[in-house]
Design a protein around this motif. Structure first.
Motif, PDB file in Angstrom:
ATOM      1  N   ARG A 304       0.832  -1.203   0.000  1.00 16.45           N
ATOM      2  CA  ARG A 304       0.000   0.000   0.000  1.00 16.45           C
ATOM      3  C   ARG A 304       0.869   1.257   0.000  1.00 16.45           C
ATOM      4  NH1 ARG A 304      -2.260  -0.596   4.536  1.00 16.45           N
ATOM      5  NH2 ARG A 304      -4.213  -1.619   3.927  1.00 16.45           N
ATOM      6  N   ALA A 305       1.930   1.248   0.796  1.00 13.20           N
ATOM      7  CA  ALA A 305       2.799   2.431   0.887  1.00 13.20           C
ATOM      8  C   ALA A 305       3.448   2.732  -0.459  1.00 13.20           C
ATOM      9  CB  ALA A 305       3.860   2.214   1.958  1.00 13.20           C
ATOM     10  N   HIS A 306       3.943   1.694  -1.148  1.00 16.81           N
ATOM     11  CA  HIS A 306       4.583   1.915  -2.456  1.00 16.81           C
ATOM     12  C   HIS A 306       3.567   2.387  -3.497  1.00 16.81           C
ATOM     13  CE1 HIS A 306       8.680   0.717  -1.705  1.00 16.81           C
ATOM     14  NE2 HIS A 306       8.296  -0.410  -1.129  1.00 16.81           N
ATOM     15  N   LEU A 307       2.361   1.842  -3.456  1.00 18.14           N
ATOM     16  CA  LEU A 307       1.342   2.270  -4.407  1.00 18.14           C
ATOM     17  C   LEU A 307       0.933   3.710  -4.177  1.00 18.14           C
ATOM     18  CD1 LEU A 307      -0.900  -0.947  -4.551  1.00 18.14           C
ATOM     19  CD2 LEU A 307       0.638  -0.117  -6.332  1.00 18.14           C
ATOM     20  N   LEU A 308       0.783   4.098  -2.919  1.00 21.19           N
ATOM     21  CA  LEU A 308       0.443   5.497  -2.615  1.00 21.19           C
ATOM     22  C   LEU A 308       1.538   6.440  -3.103  1.00 21.19           C
ATOM     23  CD1 LEU A 308      -1.133   5.195   0.954  1.00 21.19           C
ATOM     24  CD2 LEU A 308      -2.262   6.058  -1.118  1.00 21.19           C
ATOM     25  N   THR A 309       2.786   6.019  -2.938  1.00 24.40           N
ATOM     26  CA  THR A 309       3.892   6.842  -3.427  1.00 24.40           C
ATOM     27  C   THR A 309       3.797   7.030  -4.939  1.00 24.40           C
ATOM     28  OG1 THR A 309       5.328   6.096  -1.629  1.00 24.40           O
ATOM     29  CG2 THR A 309       6.400   7.018  -3.588  1.00 24.40           C
ATOM     30  N   ALA A 310       3.509   5.940  -5.658  1.00 26.54           N
ATOM     31  CA  ALA A 310       3.397   6.023  -7.108  1.00 26.54           C
ATOM     32  C   ALA A 310       2.237   6.931  -7.515  1.00 26.54           C
ATOM     33  CB  ALA A 310       3.205   4.622  -7.696  1.00 26.54           C
ATOM     34  N   VAL A 311       1.102   6.840  -6.812  1.00 23.60           N
ATOM     35  CA  VAL A 311      -0.053   7.678  -7.136  1.00 23.60           C
ATOM     36  C   VAL A 311       0.276   9.156  -6.901  1.00 23.60           C
ATOM     37  CG1 VAL A 311      -2.402   8.271  -6.433  1.00 23.60           C
ATOM     38  CG2 VAL A 311      -1.767   5.877  -6.769  1.00 23.60           C
ATOM     39  N   GLU A 312       0.931   9.471  -5.780  1.00 28.83           N
ATOM     40  CA  GLU A 312       1.269  10.864  -5.483  1.00 28.83           C
ATOM     41  C   GLU A 312       2.269  11.417  -6.495  1.00 28.83           C
ATOM     42  OE1 GLU A 312      -0.234  12.781  -3.439  1.00 28.83           O
ATOM     43  OE2 GLU A 312      -1.514  11.165  -2.703  1.00 28.83           O
ATOM     44  N   ASP A 313       3.231  10.580  -6.914  1.00 25.66           N
ATOM     45  CA  ASP A 313       4.176  11.036  -7.933  1.00 25.66           C
ATOM     46  C   ASP A 313       3.460  11.382  -9.233  1.00 25.66           C
ATOM     47  OD1 ASP A 313       6.262  10.718  -6.187  1.00 25.66           O
ATOM     48  OD2 ASP A 313       6.887   8.747  -6.973  1.00 25.66           O
ATOM     49  N   ALA A 314       2.515  10.544  -9.629  1.00 28.44           N
ATOM     50  CA  ALA A 314       1.761  10.803 -10.851  1.00 28.44           C
ATOM     51  C   ALA A 314       0.909  12.059 -10.707  1.00 28.44           C
ATOM     52  CB  ALA A 314       0.867   9.600 -11.175  1.00 28.44           C
ATOM     53  N   TYR A 315       0.345  12.285  -9.514  1.00 27.46           N
ATOM     54  CA  TYR A 315      -0.481  13.474  -9.270  1.00 27.46           C
ATOM     55  C   TYR A 315       0.354  14.750  -9.385  1.00 27.46           C
ATOM     56  CZ  TYR A 315      -3.610  16.707  -6.813  1.00 27.46           C
ATOM     57  OH  TYR A 315      -4.403  17.772  -6.470  1.00 27.46           O
ATOM     58  N   ARG A 316       1.566  14.735  -8.833  1.00 30.47           N
ATOM     59  CA  ARG A 316       2.448  15.904  -8.924  1.00 30.47           C
ATOM     60  C   ARG A 316       2.820  16.190 -10.382  1.00 30.47           C
ATOM     61  NH1 ARG A 316       4.609  13.794  -4.096  1.00 30.47           N
ATOM     62  NH2 ARG A 316       6.201  12.647  -5.255  1.00 30.47           N
ATOM     63  N   ARG A 317       3.080  15.138 -11.159  1.00 23.82           N
ATOM     64  CA  ARG A 317       3.420  15.357 -12.568  1.00 23.82           C
ATOM     65  C   ARG A 317       2.241  15.972 -13.320  1.00 23.82           C
ATOM     66  NH1 ARG A 317       5.859  10.215 -11.956  1.00 23.82           N
ATOM     67  NH2 ARG A 317       4.057   9.217 -12.947  1.00 23.82           N
ATOM     68  N   ASP A 318       1.026  15.520 -13.023  1.00 23.23           N
ATOM     69  CA  ASP A 318      -0.153  16.071 -13.694  1.00 23.23           C
ATOM     70  C   ASP A 318      -0.356  17.544 -13.341  1.00 23.23           C
ATOM     71  OD1 ASP A 318      -0.614  13.637 -14.868  1.00 23.23           O
ATOM     72  OD2 ASP A 318      -2.129  12.991 -13.411  1.00 23.23           O
ATOM     73  N   LEU A 319      -0.117  17.884 -12.060  1.00 20.92           N
ATOM     74  CA  LEU A 319      -0.277  19.297 -11.648  1.00 20.92           C
ATOM     75  C   LEU A 319       0.779  20.165 -12.322  1.00 20.92           C
ATOM     76  CD1 LEU A 319      -1.094  18.996  -7.833  1.00 20.92           C
ATOM     77  CD2 LEU A 319      -2.658  19.514  -9.730  1.00 20.92           C
ATOM     78  N   GLN A 320       2.006  19.651 -12.412  1.00 23.20           N
ATOM     79  CA  GLN A 320       3.053  20.416 -13.087  1.00 23.20           C
ATOM     80  C   GLN A 320       2.716  20.641 -14.555  1.00 23.20           C
ATOM     81  OE1 GLN A 320       6.582  18.142 -12.362  1.00 23.20           O
ATOM     82  NE2 GLN A 320       6.721  18.754 -10.188  1.00 23.20           N
ATOM     83  N   ALA A 321       2.155  19.624 -15.204  1.00 30.92           N
ATOM     84  CA  ALA A 321       1.756  19.778 -16.602  1.00 30.92           C
ATOM     85  C   ALA A 321       0.641  20.812 -16.731  1.00 30.92           C
ATOM     86  CB  ALA A 321       1.303  18.432 -17.163  1.00 30.92           C
ATOM     87  N   ALA A 322      -0.288  20.834 -15.759  1.00 32.96           N
ATOM     88  CA  ALA A 322      -1.381  21.803 -15.806  1.00 32.96           C
ATOM     89  C   ALA A 322      -0.861  23.232 -15.703  1.00 32.96           C
ATOM     90  CB  ALA A 322      -2.380  21.511 -14.690  1.00 32.96           C
ATOM     91  N   GLU A 323       0.195  23.450 -14.923  1.00 25.66           N
ATOM     92  CA  GLU A 323       0.722  24.795 -14.744  1.00 25.66           C
ATOM     93  C   GLU A 323       1.326  25.360 -16.014  1.00 25.66           C
ATOM     94  OE1 GLU A 323       0.220  26.630 -12.118  1.00 25.66           O
ATOM     95  OE2 GLU A 323      -0.893  24.925 -11.271  1.00 25.66           O
ATOM     96  N   THR A 324       1.650  24.547 -16.963  1.00 20.89           N
ATOM     97  CA  THR A 324       2.242  25.039 -18.215  1.00 20.89           C
ATOM     98  C   THR A 324       1.193  25.518 -19.212  1.00 20.89           C
ATOM     99  OG1 THR A 324       2.221  22.832 -19.231  1.00 20.89           O
ATOM    100  CG2 THR A 324       4.172  23.456 -17.938  1.00 20.89           C
ATOM    101  N   VAL A 325      -0.097  25.279 -18.923  1.00 20.78           N
ATOM    102  CA  VAL A 325      -1.171  25.675 -19.833  1.00 20.78           C
ATOM    103  C   VAL A 325      -1.427  27.166 -19.671  1.00 20.78           C
ATOM    104  CG1 VAL A 325      -3.583  25.304 -20.464  1.00 20.78           C
ATOM    105  CG2 VAL A 325      -2.177  23.370 -19.751  1.00 20.78           C
ATOM    106  N   ALA A 326      -1.544  27.890 -20.789  1.00 21.11           N
ATOM    107  CA  ALA A 326      -1.676  29.357 -20.741  1.00 21.11           C
ATOM    108  C   ALA A 326      -3.067  29.795 -20.294  1.00 21.11           C
ATOM    109  CB  ALA A 326      -1.343  29.941 -22.116  1.00 21.11           C
ATOM    110  N   ASP A 327      -4.120  29.127 -20.797  1.00 16.91           N
ATOM    111  CA  ASP A 327      -5.489  29.560 -20.485  1.00 16.91           C
ATOM    112  C   ASP A 327      -5.873  29.103 -19.082  1.00 16.91           C
ATOM    113  OD1 ASP A 327      -8.196  30.555 -21.499  1.00 16.91           O
ATOM    114  OD2 ASP A 327      -8.667  28.494 -20.841  1.00 16.91           O
ATOM    115  N   TRP A 328      -6.403  30.026 -18.258  1.00 18.44           N
ATOM    116  CA  TRP A 328      -6.700  29.672 -16.868  1.00 18.44           C
ATOM    117  C   TRP A 328      -7.819  28.645 -16.761  1.00 18.44           C
ATOM    118  CZ3 TRP A 328     -11.340  30.281 -14.379  1.00 18.44           C
ATOM    119  CH2 TRP A 328     -12.295  31.102 -14.997  1.00 18.44           C
TER     120      TRP A 328
END
Length: 611
Positions: A304-328
């Protein structure tokens, strides 16, 4: 070449005899005897019943296994014919084609399989075949000092004789079908990136000499007691060995009974010894259950701990990708999507982690799964995925091999039903046979033996319906036979026998439609049958049956043209009939007296139409 008494349906599976019911819708029309000759030679079909001496043994608990040996490049079709015939007699067969990919050394596998068989059938032709690689391994040198230099195929028989297995050696004459021209056999292998062999002719001649010496040794030792010159003779030769095969089966059954008595005594002894262990096993049960539960809890927490880590890593990458979008607005939409995906993944983590531990606790985990679980616990998700990717091909091959083994077990269990269907058909009880064929094919829809048996049955029923004047019933049976022939041809597109069966079914459907007055429908079916006949005739110009089949297709199309009043088209098709038979005579292929008489009438009609 022997006279063409019958042009059998499917090369070896349909042969005429006095009991068969023949149908010739053109018997009293047009060109006279050739019509009867060209039709009757291909029209009869009947399944051979299983010999009583063997059929009564079919339900044996452990079926007798026979190894079928030959050089694949030359006589794979002959081996398939012998294996099919032996299976119809109630035996299991093993061939070199069953060698599983990735198993290891072929010679060791052959030794294992031959040791587990009761006897070996070998078809001997002109090809030598491949040799095992040279080896100086202690205890397993190659060449074997006892055998000398030999090919894999020769080794199969020699090793069986060393084990005192029952052997049958059949010399296959030039009249039998070959899968490759003699000039293409025993040539040096071609490997990517390797230079060509400097002397292919010498390489081939050396192996031909080795094969001739092997045949002479067999003949001198009186092992070469059977010779056949056609596929029909080969099948009948195997069937005539039924008494010897029945004795072999009876010997194995006696051995099974003696083994069963011995195992019964051992089992009784184990019961007495094992009774004293029951109390100590019961005493340990509670402790083992408690330890398993604790281990399962530890495993679940770590995964469970390793899976949660993987999910959080993927969530951070998605948020970083969202920040690069110009339109709010688009940026906010991507953030919401990332959050929703994170929530869905977290919701599944508990069940996924628990499933790993549960599988291990039940003892159902494979070695790969156990290692995957360990990597996931100790290293995380990405290393676990990399490990599975490395194992992917092996896992798929293992499952495919297991499916093939399960499929063969199913077919072995269904064999008594399939045999019973043939027996019902032989007795003339069509409905029980029809029902059994349908039930077997519902469970094993891609079983060539069952498809072929049902096809032959339907052809025979269709021919009988024609004789009785029930053309709609005949059309139904022929259409169902065509569907089975298409399935067989789809399973093995390069199998010329299955293609031939399909052409025969199309011709029978065309015959039925012609008798019903549907000339347009018959023309379409005859056209498809002609296309199949052209492919087969071009593939083997020396096959008299296939050349004659091509002539029959043109003859039938000429008859349709005659009924439609198309003299030019009639002249074209019947001119092809004359050309085909003339080419057969030039090549020394047999043309029957009946065909010759019919050809004279066709020639007169063509010349008359031309004037």
């Amino acid at each position: 070449m022997p006279p063409i008494v019958t042009s059998h349906f499917g090369a070896r599976r349909f042969r005429g005899n006095a009991r068969h019911l023949l149908w010739n819708p053109f018997h009293n029309s047009g060109a006279g005897p050739l019509a009867a000759s060209l039709t009757d030679h291909r029209c009869s079909a009947r399944a051979k019943p299983i010999p009583a001496a063997l059929g009564k043994h079919a339900p044996a608990l452990i079926r007798t296994r026979l190894f079928v040996s030959t050089v694949s490049t030359e006589l794979a079709s002959a081996r398939r014919l012998v294996a099919d015939t032996l299976r119809r007699l109630g035996f299991d067969t093993v061939t070199q084609d069953d060698f599983p990919t990735g198993h290891g050394e072929l010679r060791a596998w052959l030794e294992q399989q031959i040791a587990g068989c009761e006897g070996v059938f070998q078809m001997v032709g002109s090809a030598y075949g491949r040799e095992p690689p040279l080896s100086d391994a202690p205890g397993r040198p190659w060449p074997d000092p006892a055998f000398g230099r030999c090919s894999y195929t020769q080794f199969e028989l020699l090793y069986a004789q060393r084990l005192r297995k029952r052997t049958w050696v059949i010399e296959v004459g030039p009249g039998c079908r070959r899968d490759r021209e003699p000039a293409q056999l025993d040539l040096p292998p071609v490997r990517d990136g390797a230079p060509p062999h400097p002397d292919p002719a010498g390489y081939q001649a050396e192996r031909r000499a080795l094969q001739l010496a092997y045949v002479e040794r067999l003949r001198a030792a009186n092992h070469l007691r059977h010779r056949v010159d056609s596929d029909a003779e080969l099948e009948n030769r195997v069937l005539r060995l039924k008494d010897e095969l029945a004795q072999l089966r009876a010997r194995q059954e006696r051995h099974q009974r003696r083994l069963g008595w011995g195992l019964g005594g051992v089992f009784a002894t184990l019961l007495l010894v094992g009774g004293g262990l029951l109390w100590s096993n019961h005493w340990n049960t509670t402790t083992i259950v408690a330890q398993t539960a604790a281990q399962q809890q530890i495993t679940t927490e770590r995964i469970r701990a390793h899976l949660l880590t993987a999910v959080e890593d993927a969530y951070r990458r998605d948020l970083q990708a969202a920040e690069t979008v110009a339109d709010w607005q688009a940026r906010e939409q991507q953030r919401q999507a990332a959050a929703a995906q994170r929530a869905a993944q977290v919701a599944r983590i508990e069940d996924l982690a628990a499933s790993f531990a549960a599988i291990e606790a039940r003892g159902e985990a494979s070695g790969v799964f156990t290692e995957l679980t360990r990597i996931l616990k100790e290293q995380g998700v990405d290393p676990a995925l990399a490990y599975v990717a490395a194992k992917r091909v092996g896992i798929l091959d293992q499952v495919r091999n297991r499916q093939a083994a399960a499929r063969q077990r199913n077919r072995d269990d269904l064999q008594p039903l399939l045999t019973s269907a043939g027996l019902y058909a032989a007795k003339g009880e069509a409905e029980p046979a029809r029902a059994l064929y349908q039930e077997v094919l519902e469970l094993e829809p891609e079983w060539p033996t069952a498809l072929d048996g049902n096809l032959r049955f339907l052809i025979a029923q269709g021919d009988l319906a024609v004789v009785r004047g029930r053309l709609p019933d005949a059309g139904r049976d022929f259409a169902q036979a065509k569907a089975l022939a298409e399935r067989l041809a789809g399973l093995e597109p390069d199998n010329r026998e299955w293609q031939h069966n399909l052409g025969m079914c199309l011709e029978r459907i065309g015959n039925t439609k012609t008798a019903q007055g549907d000339l347009a429908g018959a023309l379409a079916d005859y056209g498809q049958s002609l296309a199949t006949a052209e492919r087969l005739a071009a593939a083997d110009p020396s096959n008299a049956d296939w050349q004659r089949d091509l002539a029959v297709s043109h003859y039938r199309l000429g008859k349709i043209a005659d009924r439609q009043g198309c003299e030019d088209l009639l002249r074209q098709h019947w001119g092809e009939v004359l050309t085909i038979f003339a080419a057969m005579q030039q090549r020394g292929l047999h043309v029957s007296p009946e065909d010759l008489a019919g050809l004279e009438k066709i020639r007169a009609r063509v010349q008359g139409a031309a004037r």
